[in-house]
Scaffold this motif. Structure first.
Motif, mmCIF file in Angstrom:
data_model
loop_
_atom_site.group_PDB
_atom_site.id
_atom_site.type_symbol
_atom_site.label_atom_id
_atom_site.label_comp_id
_atom_site.label_asym_id
_atom_site.label_seq_id
_atom_site.Cartn_x
_atom_site.Cartn_y
_atom_site.Cartn_z
ATOM 1 N N VAL A 83 28.700 51.152 39.906
ATOM 2 C CA VAL A 83 27.535 50.288 39.661
ATOM 3 C C VAL A 83 27.663 49.518 38.349
ATOM 4 O O VAL A 83 27.483 48.298 38.318
ATOM 5 C CB VAL A 83 26.235 51.123 39.675
ATOM 6 N N ASN A 84 28.009 50.201 37.266
ATOM 7 C CA ASN A 84 27.994 49.574 35.941
ATOM 8 C C ASN A 84 29.269 48.815 35.592
ATOM 9 O O ASN A 84 29.202 47.758 34.955
ATOM 10 C CB ASN A 84 27.723 50.624 34.859
ATOM 11 N N GLU A 85 30.422 49.326 36.001
ATOM 12 C CA GLU A 85 31.689 48.685 35.648
ATOM 13 C C GLU A 85 32.168 47.695 36.715
ATOM 14 O O GLU A 85 32.646 46.616 36.387
ATOM 15 C CB GLU A 85 32.772 49.734 35.399
ATOM 16 N N LEU A 86 32.049 48.076 37.994
ATOM 17 C CA LEU A 86 32.525 47.206 39.072
ATOM 18 C C LEU A 86 31.420 46.331 39.667
ATOM 19 O O LEU A 86 31.688 45.500 40.522
ATOM 20 C CB LEU A 86 33.170 48.046 40.181
ATOM 21 N N ASP A 87 30.176 46.531 39.233
ATOM 22 C CA ASP A 87 29.025 45.748 39.700
ATOM 23 C C ASP A 87 28.875 45.805 41.226
ATOM 24 O O ASP A 87 28.587 44.814 41.869
ATOM 25 C CB ASP A 87 29.136 44.294 39.230
ATOM 26 N N LEU A 88 29.074 46.990 41.771
ATOM 27 C CA LEU A 88 28.892 47.179 43.210
ATOM 28 C C LEU A 88 27.464 47.601 43.504
ATOM 29 O O LEU A 88 26.826 48.209 42.671
ATOM 30 C CB LEU A 88 29.874 48.238 43.728
ATOM 31 N N PRO A 89 26.942 47.263 44.623
ATOM 32 C CA PRO A 89 27.605 46.589 45.720
ATOM 33 C C PRO A 89 27.631 45.062 45.613
ATOM 34 O O PRO A 89 28.228 44.395 46.466
ATOM 35 C CB PRO A 89 26.818 47.022 46.939
ATOM 36 N N SER A 90 27.031 44.477 44.592
ATOM 37 C CA SER A 90 26.937 43.006 44.494
ATOM 38 C C SER A 90 28.286 42.306 44.519
ATOM 39 O O SER A 90 28.413 41.230 45.097
ATOM 40 C CB SER A 90 26.203 42.607 43.210
ATOM 41 N N SER A 91 29.305 42.878 43.903
ATOM 42 C CA SER A 91 30.601 42.210 43.803
ATOM 43 C C SER A 91 31.563 42.565 44.930
ATOM 44 O O SER A 91 32.730 42.180 44.881
ATOM 45 C CB SER A 91 31.249 42.548 42.454
ATOM 46 N N ALA A 92 31.108 43.265 45.936
ATOM 47 C CA ALA A 92 31.994 43.679 47.032
ATOM 48 C C ALA A 92 32.598 42.469 47.738
ATOM 49 O O ALA A 92 31.953 41.432 47.892
ATOM 50 C CB ALA A 92 31.220 44.530 48.032
ATOM 51 N N MET A 93 33.840 42.605 48.170
ATOM 52 C CA MET A 93 34.526 41.540 48.908
ATOM 53 C C MET A 93 33.928 41.399 50.304
ATOM 54 O O MET A 93 33.870 40.304 50.853
ATOM 55 C CB MET A 93 36.010 41.866 49.037
ATOM 56 N N PHE A 108 35.902 46.899 48.451
ATOM 57 C CA PHE A 108 36.027 46.391 47.083
ATOM 58 C C PHE A 108 37.437 46.639 46.565
ATOM 59 O O PHE A 108 38.179 47.461 47.110
ATOM 60 C CB PHE A 108 34.988 47.034 46.159
ATOM 61 N N GLU A 109 37.801 45.905 45.520
ATOM 62 C CA GLU A 109 39.121 46.046 44.911
ATOM 63 C C GLU A 109 38.999 46.810 43.604
ATOM 64 O O GLU A 109 38.069 46.617 42.826
ATOM 65 C CB GLU A 109 39.729 44.669 44.646
ATOM 66 N N HIS A 110 39.991 47.676 43.369
ATOM 67 C CA HIS A 110 40.059 48.411 42.110
ATOM 68 C C HIS A 110 41.530 48.617 41.772
ATOM 69 O O HIS A 110 42.273 49.244 42.531
ATOM 70 C CB HIS A 110 39.352 49.761 42.235
ATOM 71 N N GLN A 111 41.975 48.048 40.680
ATOM 72 C CA GLN A 111 43.344 48.173 40.175
ATOM 73 C C GLN A 111 44.378 47.826 41.248
ATOM 74 O O GLN A 111 45.355 48.540 41.454
ATOM 75 C CB GLN A 111 43.592 49.571 39.623
ATOM 76 N N GLY A 112 44.139 46.709 41.946
ATOM 77 C CA GLY A 112 45.088 46.224 42.931
ATOM 78 C C GLY A 112 45.055 46.921 44.280
ATOM 79 O O GLY A 112 45.820 46.583 45.165
ATOM 80 N N LYS A 113 44.181 47.893 44.449
ATOM 81 C CA LYS A 113 44.011 48.588 45.726
ATOM 82 C C LYS A 113 42.630 48.263 46.279
ATOM 83 O O LYS A 113 41.726 47.889 45.534
ATOM 84 C CB LYS A 113 44.173 50.097 45.561
ATOM 85 N N PHE A 114 42.473 48.439 47.590
ATOM 86 C CA PHE A 114 41.207 48.129 48.247
ATOM 87 C C PHE A 114 40.611 49.406 48.827
ATOM 88 O O PHE A 114 41.335 50.231 49.401
ATOM 89 C CB PHE A 114 41.427 47.084 49.338
ATOM 90 N N TYR A 115 39.310 49.538 48.666
ATOM 91 C CA TYR A 115 38.605 50.735 49.105
ATOM 92 C C TYR A 115 37.389 50.361 49.930
ATOM 93 O O TYR A 115 36.793 49.297 49.742
ATOM 94 C CB TYR A 115 38.160 51.568 47.893
ATOM 95 N N GLN A 116 37.015 51.283 50.822
ATOM 96 C CA GLN A 116 35.842 51.090 51.674
ATOM 97 C C GLN A 116 34.910 52.281 51.492
ATOM 98 O O GLN A 116 35.358 53.424 51.371
ATOM 99 C CB GLN A 116 36.298 51.018 53.133
ATOM 100 N N THR A 117 33.616 51.986 51.467
ATOM 101 C CA THR A 117 32.618 53.043 51.405
ATOM 102 C C THR A 117 31.320 52.528 52.012
ATOM 103 O O THR A 117 31.236 51.380 52.438
ATOM 104 C CB THR A 117 32.407 53.533 49.948
ATOM 105 N N GLU A 118 30.321 53.380 52.047
ATOM 106 C CA GLU A 118 29.026 53.032 52.639
ATOM 107 C C GLU A 118 27.911 53.285 51.634
ATOM 108 O O GLU A 118 28.058 54.092 50.715
ATOM 109 C CB GLU A 118 28.783 53.885 53.883
ATOM 110 N N TYR A 119 26.812 52.594 51.843
ATOM 111 C CA TYR A 119 25.599 52.840 51.061
ATOM 112 C C TYR A 119 24.395 52.426 51.892
ATOM 113 O O TYR A 119 24.537 51.787 52.934
ATOM 114 C CB TYR A 119 25.628 52.102 49.713
ATOM 115 N N SER A 120 23.222 52.796 51.440
ATOM 116 C CA SER A 120 21.995 52.385 52.125
ATOM 117 C C SER A 120 20.955 51.969 51.097
ATOM 118 O O SER A 120 20.997 52.384 49.941
ATOM 119 C CB SER A 120 21.456 53.506 53.018
ATOM 120 N N VAL A 121 20.046 51.116 51.540
ATOM 121 C CA VAL A 121 18.926 50.663 50.710
ATOM 122 C C VAL A 121 17.656 50.722 51.546
ATOM 123 O O VAL A 121 17.700 50.687 52.778
ATOM 124 C CB VAL A 121 19.129 49.225 50.175
ATOM 125 N N GLY A 122 16.517 50.776 50.883
ATOM 126 C CA GLY A 122 15.238 50.815 51.571
ATOM 127 C C GLY A 122 14.955 49.510 52.292
ATOM 128 O O GLY A 122 15.366 48.440 51.853
#
Length: 87
Positions: free
Chosen positions: A9-19, A37-51
């Motif tokens: 959230v604080n360093e990568l600004d996710l989920p706003s900056s997600a590809m 999202f990208e982190h150090q040249g690698k790509f990762y996938q995850t899930e989240y939910s909002v109200g």
């Protein structure tokens, strides 16, 4: 791989900056998302939910200290689809 929620959230600004951020489902109270999202040249996938409304106090990874993420890669995928028959 696990990432600290505070880092996402604080360093990568996710989920706003997600590809990629796609809605995968909804319920009465939540909207479910899948992100890439990208982190150090690698790509990762995850899930989240909002109200679903301003009355639901649900933010991404609200109750998680660490978030499970899967390393992913972009590959072409052939998909079968029903289309109108041409005469």
């Amino acid at each position: 791989m696990k990432f600290k929620k505070s880092y996402l959230v604080n360093e990568l600004d996710l989920p706003s900056s997600a590809m990629v951020d796609k809605i995968t489902g909804t319920s009465r109270w939540s909207v479910y998302h899948e992100i890439v999202f990208e982190h150090q040249g690698k790509f990762y996938q995850t899930e989240y939910s909002v109200g679903t409304t301003e009355m639901q106090d649900e933010s991404p990874w609200k109750y998680d200290d660490e978030v499970d993420c899967v390393e992913v890669e972009l590959k072409p995928v052939q998909v079968m689809k029903w289309v109108p028959k041409s005469n």
